[in-house]
Scaffold this motif. Structure first.
Motif, PDB file in Angstrom:
ATOM      1  N   ALA A  64       0.812  -1.219   0.000  1.00  0.00           N
ATOM      2  CA  ALA A  64       0.000   0.000   0.000  1.00  0.00           C
ATOM      3  C   ALA A  64       0.847   1.271   0.000  1.00  0.00           C
ATOM      4  N   GLY A  65       2.163   1.126   0.030  1.00  0.00           N
ATOM      5  CA  GLY A  65       3.043   2.287   0.009  1.00  0.00           C
ATOM      6  C   GLY A  65       2.963   3.122   1.275  1.00  0.00           C
ATOM      7  N   LEU A  66       2.681   2.471   2.415  1.00  0.00           N
ATOM      8  CA  LEU A  66       2.569   3.198   3.682  1.00  0.00           C
ATOM      9  C   LEU A  66       3.949   3.345   4.300  1.00  0.00           C
ATOM     10  N   SER A  67       4.345   4.585   4.561  1.00  0.00           N
ATOM     11  CA  SER A  67       5.648   4.804   5.182  1.00  0.00           C
ATOM     12  C   SER A  67       5.551   5.697   6.410  1.00  0.00           C
ATOM     13  N   LYS A  68       4.843   6.778   6.344  1.00  0.00           N
ATOM     14  CA  LYS A  68       4.721   7.664   7.511  1.00  0.00           C
ATOM     15  C   LYS A  68       3.308   8.220   7.654  1.00  0.00           C
ATOM     16  N   ASP A  69       2.918   9.092   6.740  1.00  0.00           N
ATOM     17  CA  ASP A  69       1.608   9.735   6.834  1.00  0.00           C
ATOM     18  C   ASP A  69       0.539   8.854   6.190  1.00  0.00           C
ATOM     19  N   VAL A  70      -0.476   8.508   6.992  1.00  0.00           N
ATOM     20  CA  VAL A  70      -1.537   7.607   6.553  1.00  0.00           C
ATOM     21  C   VAL A  70      -2.882   8.296   6.752  1.00  0.00           C
ATOM     22  N   VAL A  71      -3.776   8.096   5.797  1.00  0.00           N
ATOM     23  CA  VAL A  71      -5.125   8.654   5.876  1.00  0.00           C
ATOM     24  C   VAL A  71      -6.110   7.501   6.041  1.00  0.00           C
ATOM     25  N   PHE A  72      -6.923   7.574   7.093  1.00  0.00           N
ATOM     26  CA  PHE A  72      -8.012   6.622   7.324  1.00  0.00           C
ATOM     27  C   PHE A  72      -9.264   7.241   6.710  1.00  0.00           C
ATOM     28  N   VAL A  73      -9.964   6.463   5.892  1.00  0.00           N
ATOM     29  CA  VAL A  73     -11.183   6.957   5.245  1.00  0.00           C
ATOM     30  C   VAL A  73     -12.311   5.971   5.540  1.00  0.00           C
ATOM     31  N   GLY A  74     -13.353   6.454   6.197  1.00  0.00           N
ATOM     32  CA  GLY A  74     -14.513   5.618   6.464  1.00  0.00           C
ATOM     33  C   GLY A  74     -15.362   5.483   5.223  1.00  0.00           C
ATOM     34  N   VAL A  75     -15.635   4.241   4.810  1.00  0.00           N
ATOM     35  CA  VAL A  75     -16.410   3.984   3.601  1.00  0.00           C
ATOM     36  C   VAL A  75     -17.504   2.953   3.924  1.00  0.00           C
ATOM     37  N   VAL A  76     -18.530   3.399   4.560  1.00  0.00           N
ATOM     38  CA  VAL A  76     -19.733   2.644   4.896  1.00  0.00           C
ATOM     39  C   VAL A  76     -19.414   1.465   5.819  1.00  0.00           C
ATOM     40  N   SER A  77     -19.069   0.295   5.277  1.00  0.00           N
ATOM     41  CA  SER A  77     -18.882  -0.902   6.100  1.00  0.00           C
ATOM     42  C   SER A  77     -17.421  -1.251   6.338  1.00  0.00           C
ATOM     43  N   LYS A  78     -16.520  -0.465   5.805  1.00  0.00           N
ATOM     44  CA  LYS A  78     -15.089  -0.734   5.970  1.00  0.00           C
ATOM     45  C   LYS A  78     -14.337   0.589   6.075  1.00  0.00           C
ATOM     46  N   ILE A  79     -13.046   0.472   6.382  1.00  0.00           N
ATOM     47  CA  ILE A  79     -12.161   1.630   6.428  1.00  0.00           C
ATOM     48  C   ILE A  79     -11.070   1.408   5.391  1.00  0.00           C
ATOM     49  N   GLU A  80     -10.732   2.454   4.677  1.00  0.00           N
ATOM     50  CA  GLU A  80      -9.602   2.391   3.759  1.00  0.00           C
ATOM     51  C   GLU A  80      -8.420   3.107   4.406  1.00  0.00           C
ATOM     52  N   LEU A  81      -7.227   2.509   4.281  1.00  0.00           N
ATOM     53  CA  LEU A  81      -5.995   3.126   4.762  1.00  0.00           C
ATOM     54  C   LEU A  81      -5.146   3.459   3.545  1.00  0.00           C
ATOM     55  N   TRP A  82      -4.844   4.739   3.385  1.00  0.00           N
ATOM     56  CA  TRP A  82      -4.111   5.240   2.235  1.00  0.00           C
ATOM     57  C   TRP A  82      -2.823   5.915   2.669  1.00  0.00           C
ATOM     58  N   SER A  83      -1.779   5.789   1.845  1.00  0.00           N
ATOM     59  CA  SER A  83      -0.635   6.677   2.035  1.00  0.00           C
ATOM     60  C   SER A  83      -1.172   8.066   1.681  1.00  0.00           C
TER      61      SER A  83
END
Length: 142
Positions: free
Chosen positions: A96-115
């Motif tokens: 997912a390319g996660l290294s330091k800054d991560v964004v949590f996004v609520g999407v109805v029934s799940k959460i997305e974790l983005w760099s």
């Protein structure tokens, strides 16, 4: 239901703090897996079980098998510690390319974790008229 966007930082050991708004519904244990568009999906256990039931019902086609592999191969159950942190497995962080800054996004029934970088590239629509057309196609009214 998950909604909202929250910025957090990944620590050097690969741990994240679950946003307070998501903690209760996500639970003390949840499932992380590769998502779509370069993010991770986090599912509460009950939602994950429903998702897996859907994967089980897919036909035996090559596309269906690839979907099953995509979501199941890297899936991991993670546990939240007393400080509200969880460890993201190294392979999922890398994919997912996660290294330091991560964004949590609520999407109805799940959460997305983005760099943060990928989120900024994928989060917004350039053409809101196109969005409105898609909403109408899916039977959503505003």
């Amino acid at each position: 239901m998950f909604m909202g966007e929250y910025d957090h930082t990944l620590d050097p050991k690969g741990r994240m703090i679950v946003p307070a708004k998501f903690r209760e519904e996500l639970g003390e244990r949840f499932i992380l897996t590769m998502g779509l568009d370069g993010c991770l999906f986090a599912y509460p256990s009950e939602e994950w079980e429903q998702f897996v039931e859907g994967l089980k019902k897919l036909p035996g086609s090559k596309d269906a098998r690839q979907l099953q592999r995509h979501f199941m191969a890297g899936a991991a159950e993670v546990e939240v510690d007393k400080q509200g942190r969880f460890l993201i497995p190294a392979k999922l962080r890398e994919q997912a390319g996660l290294s330091k800054d991560v964004v949590f996004v609520g999407v109805v029934s799940k959460i997305e974790l983005w760099s943060k970088e990928r989120w900024e590239q994928n989060c917004c629509y350039d053409n809101m008229d196109e969005v409105a057309e898609h909403m109408a196609e899916y039977g959503l009214n505003f």
